[in-house]
Design a protein around this motif. Structure first.
Motif, PDB file in Angstrom:
ATOM      1  N   UNK A  50       0.852  -1.203   0.000  1.00 55.80           N
ATOM      2  CA  UNK A  50       0.000   0.000   0.000  1.00 55.80           C
ATOM      3  C   UNK A  50       0.879   1.240   0.000  1.00 55.80           C
ATOM      4  N   UNK A  51       0.539   2.182  -0.858  1.00 52.56           N
ATOM      5  CA  UNK A  51       1.306   3.425  -0.913  1.00 52.56           C
ATOM      6  C   UNK A  51       0.609   4.511  -0.081  1.00 52.56           C
ATOM      7  N   UNK A  52       1.343   5.419   0.536  1.00 54.50           N
ATOM      8  CA  UNK A  52       2.803   5.537   0.465  1.00 54.50           C
ATOM      9  C   UNK A  52       3.505   4.499   1.329  1.00 54.50           C
ATOM     10  N   UNK A  53       4.558   3.884   0.785  1.00 57.39           N
ATOM     11  CA  UNK A  53       5.312   2.858   1.513  1.00 57.39           C
ATOM     12  C   UNK A  53       6.316   3.546   2.436  1.00 57.39           C
ATOM     13  N   UNK A  54       5.920   3.770   3.671  1.00 59.52           N
ATOM     14  CA  UNK A  54       6.736   4.564   4.584  1.00 59.52           C
ATOM     15  C   UNK A  54       7.638   3.730   5.492  1.00 59.52           C
ATOM     16  N   UNK A  55       7.379   2.440   5.581  1.00 59.79           N
ATOM     17  CA  UNK A  55       8.277   1.590   6.376  1.00 59.79           C
ATOM     18  C   UNK A  55       8.275   0.184   5.782  1.00 59.79           C
ATOM     19  N   UNK A  56       9.067  -0.700   6.366  1.00 54.56           N
ATOM     20  CA  UNK A  56       9.273  -2.026   5.798  1.00 54.56           C
ATOM     21  C   UNK A  56       7.965  -2.808   5.669  1.00 54.56           C
ATOM     22  N   UNK A  84       5.201  14.216   4.445  1.00 51.23           N
ATOM     23  CA  UNK A  84       5.524  13.348   3.304  1.00 51.23           C
ATOM     24  C   UNK A  84       6.798  13.781   2.607  1.00 51.23           C
ATOM     25  N   UNK A  85       6.944  15.098   2.420  1.00 50.73           N
ATOM     26  CA  UNK A  85       8.142  15.602   1.738  1.00 50.73           C
ATOM     27  C   UNK A  85       9.373  15.455   2.638  1.00 50.73           C
ATOM     28  N   UNK A  86       9.199  15.712   3.952  1.00 55.38           N
ATOM     29  CA  UNK A  86      10.322  15.535   4.885  1.00 55.38           C
ATOM     30  C   UNK A  86      10.785  14.082   4.891  1.00 55.38           C
ATOM     31  N   UNK A  87       9.818  13.159   4.866  1.00 52.13           N
ATOM     32  CA  UNK A  87      10.177  11.729   4.846  1.00 52.13           C
ATOM     33  C   UNK A  87      10.967  11.408   3.578  1.00 52.13           C
ATOM     34  N   UNK A 108      14.578   9.822   3.661  1.00 53.71           N
ATOM     35  CA  UNK A 108      14.813   8.502   3.079  1.00 53.71           C
ATOM     36  C   UNK A 108      15.907   8.563   2.022  1.00 53.71           C
ATOM     37  N   UNK A 109      15.885   9.607   1.193  1.00 52.70           N
ATOM     38  CA  UNK A 109      16.914   9.744   0.157  1.00 52.70           C
ATOM     39  C   UNK A 109      18.303   9.931   0.763  1.00 52.70           C
ATOM     40  N   UNK A 110      18.374  10.668   1.892  1.00 49.03           N
ATOM     41  CA  UNK A 110      19.694  10.913   2.483  1.00 49.03           C
ATOM     42  C   UNK A 110      20.219   9.679   3.204  1.00 49.03           C
ATOM     43  N   UNK A 111      19.325   8.787   3.641  1.00 49.07           N
ATOM     44  CA  UNK A 111      19.758   7.611   4.409  1.00 49.07           C
ATOM     45  C   UNK A 111      19.843   6.331   3.585  1.00 49.07           C
ATOM     46  N   UNK A 112      19.407   6.381   2.324  1.00 50.12           N
ATOM     47  CA  UNK A 112      19.291   5.122   1.576  1.00 50.12           C
ATOM     48  C   UNK A 112      20.635   4.455   1.279  1.00 50.12           C
TER      49      UNK A 112
END
Length: 872
Positions: free
Chosen positions: A405-411, A810-813, A817-821
């Motif tokens: 289900x989107x948005x996929x915010x965690x595992x 949503x934008x902060x996440x 996520x991009x900085x930690x990937x």
């Protein structure tokens, strides 16, 4: 082939000479195709720029459509125009340099002092230079020109002391700036010149970047970029004709500004201060920047976001009768999704049976040739199938699928289920699985993916199956939990008043699939709900803990008679050898994060034990709630006589206390709270006074709610939901039946309204309890006009937060996520970046995975002692 490693990539501005060298042809005509549909010579579809039609060859490289990479062209601009994306850089250089000689308006000795800082990213040299040059009245190098203020009217209009300066003059100015001075602004010698920010030549992209499409009517429709380029060359030609004809300067300047507008919108059609270029339909053109940025841009839409095969999407609907590990898949989807089956020496006959029974869609031979199974070739394919063939069969019951289900915010936003083919058009999901997906059934859509390799199927079933995700990897407590109706149903089932006849009890035993029914425990042929619930617990389970109901009773009265005999009054859950001896099962047993019973079963037993518990209790509770008719009506929310009396007394006391605070405030002798101003201290004390009044009413309503359940014949409505912790709280009941209390905006009394008063009905300067937004009535009685306005002030905050917070978080996440990937846990337990730099020497500083912890603790001493005591 000789392999080479890329050392670095440089992004630079192209000089006019480089643009001309790269160009295959100069574009001189705005026409694209002739009457016969062939590309015009010297037009934007000239075959020197590449080909997009299968039958043609490129006139530059001689290749066909598939092999031609495309080639750039160029347009020679009659008058130069400023590049809209570099206006700020031009302004900085013009403010720092002299128009006459091009040098930075700082003496050489002072300038040399700054040279040592070139290359140091921590020091902003241009900022230091601008601070000094703004003070300079004359150029220290030529001493002729008087320094004047340069202003940029964004994006491309420049003024010197209110006189317009045109791109030709800007370009001449920038040409005078020496390379040595440019180094202070970060311009590398020989690689970049500021005059290139003023365009004299415009690149024309290859045809394959802006292909034409042919409509059903046979008319060719051009790409947005081509439309824009046609506008540029038409204005360019008109400008040339007017200059050659000796037109008045005013007309030439207007056409020059129009050329500047078209070039600006060609690069970015969303430039601030410039109206966007539009089609006749009113749709804004998507030009170069729009192609790259945003959700629909090249990076996010085409590169990082990819379409996938073997996937389906539909609305989800609840089905409490299927297992938590199952997903109800519509038959129509199952008929189209395929799973590859390799034919081995042991499975030749099975493969033939799949084709014969119509369960196969494609058969792939060992040499890679793929054939679709049809009625005509079934017999032929059955004879042909042999070892090494691959059969792509339809999805059937038990196949592993991924559900997302989107948005996929965690595992846990993507988990594995086993397919269960069902009629209908929607995916069927057990409501127990909703929490990790953050799903509900108000029209949510979800995606199903079918793994295609044995490795993918094994990973999904071993690592991602729902029953293996019960404990959250975020906080080490249950996240896949029985919720809402489930908790209410279990509460009703395990109340000491709940008893069933032999017939009803045996129906529940049949749902559980018991081989042998237990003996009655509540009189002749009568079964308690506790005994029925106990049949689902592991036989060696031993636990003891306080219920949520216990906390409600204790908060109501620490000396409540029921607390003297907590086991008799179902206030403590006691399980001995899998038998529920006392206590009601509420959110303290089943809830998210705090469900002690679920937590114990998930940790101490194999995954299938909890799955079995969930699947069976789900069916029983669904049936029970339907039978007892658990519902709510407006009648139950009417305030009792006692509640009304308590409210009247509480409000009377509150008004008296509030008046005292107001008097002290006006006299200036109110106590100031630590860390607060005098006004803030007053507001906080008024909020506390109002809250204390509401708390008295809330306590009375809670008392009546608790007593309603402790009778011999309890009613099943919202009291069960609130006491069990399945949904809602006593605060909701107070707002409905008691009083709303103080309206609050951002945790304080509403402030913004009219001058010195909140609404027009109040007296100016009144800061009392009523004028500050206190609401005496409740929802059932309805509010007065003043109270309604106060209430809307608090309600607006919730509405705004709903819309704004979702977007912002949503934008902060996404940024986070991009900085930690790139962070990866290595085999040695360290956390490293993509280039192997160490971030943590030990994962999480303790090397413990949160899913294996007990709410963050590495061990639960209490649970271990319980297990030792029971001898497990």
């Amino acid at each position: 082939m000789m392999m080479k490693r890329i050392k670095a990539i440089e992004f630079r501005i192209l000089s006019p000479e480089q643009i001309r060298k790269m160009s295959a042809i100069e574009i001189k005509s705005p026409e694209t195709y002739d009457k016969d549909g062939f590309p015009m010579e010297g037009g934007f579809m000239d075959n020197h720029l590449g080909v997009i039609n299968p039958g043609l060859r490129c006139k530059t490289c001689g290749n066909t459509m598939k092999r031609c990479p495309g080639h750039f062209g160029h347009i020679e601009l009659v008058r130069p125009v400023a590049h809209s994306e570099f206006g700020k850089r031009l302004e900085t250089l013009m403010q720092a340099t002299c128009q006459a000689c091009g040098r930075i308006a700082i003496p050489d000795d002072k300038l040399e002092q700054l040279r040592v800082y070139i290359g140091d990213d921590t020091i902003d040299i241009p900022k230091k230079i601008l601070a000094r040059t703004k003070k300079a009245k004359k150029c220290p190098h030529c001493s002729l020109a008087e320094r004047k203020l340069v202003l940029l009217d964004k994006p491309t209009n420049f003024y010197i002391d209110k006189d317009r300066i045109y791109p030709t003059q800007i370009r001449e100015w920038m040409e005078k700036v020496p390379d040595n001075d440019l180094e202070f602004f970060g311009y590398e010698k020989g690689k970049l010149r500021p005059e290139w920010f003023v365009l004299t030549v415009l690149q024309v992209p290859p045809i394959n970047l802006r292909p034409s499409i042919t409509l059903d009517s046979g008319i060719k429709s051009e790409d947005d970029l081509t439309h824009k380029l046609v506008d540029i060359i038409r204005i360019n030609m008109r400008l040339k004709d007017n200059i050659d004809a000796g037109a008045p300067q005013l007309i030439i300047e207007d056409l020059w500004d129009l050329l500047q507008y078209h070039v600006t919108t060609y690069f970015n059609n969303n430039t601030a201060g410039v109206p966007p270029a539009k089609h006749r339909s009113g749709r804004a053109l998507r030009t170069l920047v729009q192609r790259l940025q945003g959700k629909k841009g090249r990076f996010r839409y085409n590169l990082t976001g990819k379409r996938v095969n073997f996937a389906a999407r539909s609305i989800i609907t609840p089905d409490p009768l299927i297992s938590i590990n199952e997903l109800g898949v519509p038959r129509e989807i199952a008929e189209n999704m395929t799973v590859p089956e390799m034919v081995t020496s042991n499975s030749v006959e099975e493969g033939k049976a799949l084709v014969k029974d119509g369960k196969a869609i494609y058969v792939m031979r060992a040499d890679g040739i793929r054939k679709k199974v049809t009625d005509q070739n079934v017999e032929e394919l059955i004879k042909e199938i042999d070892v090494g063939y691959k059969i792509e069969r339809k999805l059937h019951n038990g196949d592993i699928v991924l559900f997302n289900r989107q948005p996929s915010l965690h595992r846990l936003s993507m988990m594995a289920h086993r397919a269960r083919i069902m009629d209908g058009k929607t995916f069927r999901l057990n409501p127990i699985c909703c929490k990790p997906y953050n799903a509900d059934f108000d029209g949510d859509e979800m995606n199903m993916h079918v793994p295609q390799t044995p490795e993918g199927i094994a990973e999904a079933s071993e690592l991602m199956l729902v029953e293996k995700q019960i404990i959250s990897p975020r906080y080490g407590a249950p996240v896949i939990i029985f919720d809402e109706d489930g908790v209410s149903g279990c509460f009703i089932l395990t109340m000491k008043q709940t008893k069933f006849s032999k017939d009803r009890a045996f129906r529940f035993f049949q749902m559980m699939g018991l081989d042998e029914a237990p003996k009655p425990d509540a009189g002749k042929d009568m079964y308690s709900g506790k005994l029925i619930f106990s049949q689902l617990l592991p036989k060696d389970l031993n636990m003891e803990y306080k219920t949520r109901f216990y906390n409600h009773v204790k908060n109501l009265d620490p000396n409540h008679p029921a607390l003297k005999e907590p086991y008799e009054n179902d206030l403590i859950v006691k399980i001995e050898n899998g038998i529920l001896k006392s206590g009601v099962i509420d959110s303290m047993s089943l809830g998210e994060g705090k469900g002690k019973l679920v937590d114990a079963i998930a940790r101490d037993y194999p995954p299938h034990v909890l799955t079995n518990f969930y699947d069976k209790i789900s069916r029983i509770v669904t049936s029970l709630i339907s039978e007892v008719g658990m519902t709510v009506s407006l009648e139950e929310y009417g305030a009792s006589h006692k509640t009304v009396k308590v409210r009247e007394k509480a409000v009377e006391e509150m008004r008296a206390h509030a008046q005292e605070i107001v008097k002290k405030f006006h006299k200036g002798n109110l106590e100031i709270l630590p860390g607060r101003t005098y006004k803030e201290s007053f507001e906080i004390q008024m909020m506390r006074t109002a809250a204390a009044a509401k708390e008295k009413v809330q306590k009375q309503i809670m008392k009546e709610t608790v007593e309603s359940v402790m009778t011999e014949t309890p009613k099943f409505h919202s009291n069960i939901m609130i006491l069990s912790g399945s949904r809602g709280s006593v605060l909701n009941l107070t707002n409905l039946s008691g009083m709303w209390g103080q309206a609050s905006v951002r945790e304080g009394r509403p402030k913004r309204g009219f001058r010195n008063r909140l609404i027009g009905l109040n007296r100016r300067g009144d800061v009392g309890i009523d004028a500050g937004g206190f609401i005496y009535h409740n929802f059932m009685e309805g509010m007065g006009p003043k109270e309604y306005f106060y209430h809307t002030m608090g309600g607006r905050q919730g509405e705004v937060d709903t819309g704004v917070s979702t977007k912002v978080s949503g934008y902060l996440y996404r940024r986070l996520a991009n900085s930690l990937k790139d962070l990866v846990v290595n085999n040695d337990g360290t956390v490293r970046t993509a280039n192997k730099n160490i971030v943590q020497y030990k994962y999480g500083e303790d090397g413990v995975f949160p899913q294996k912890t007990f709410k963050g603790r590495s061990i639960s001493v209490k649970r271990e002692l319980e297990k030792l005591k029971s001898g497990k």
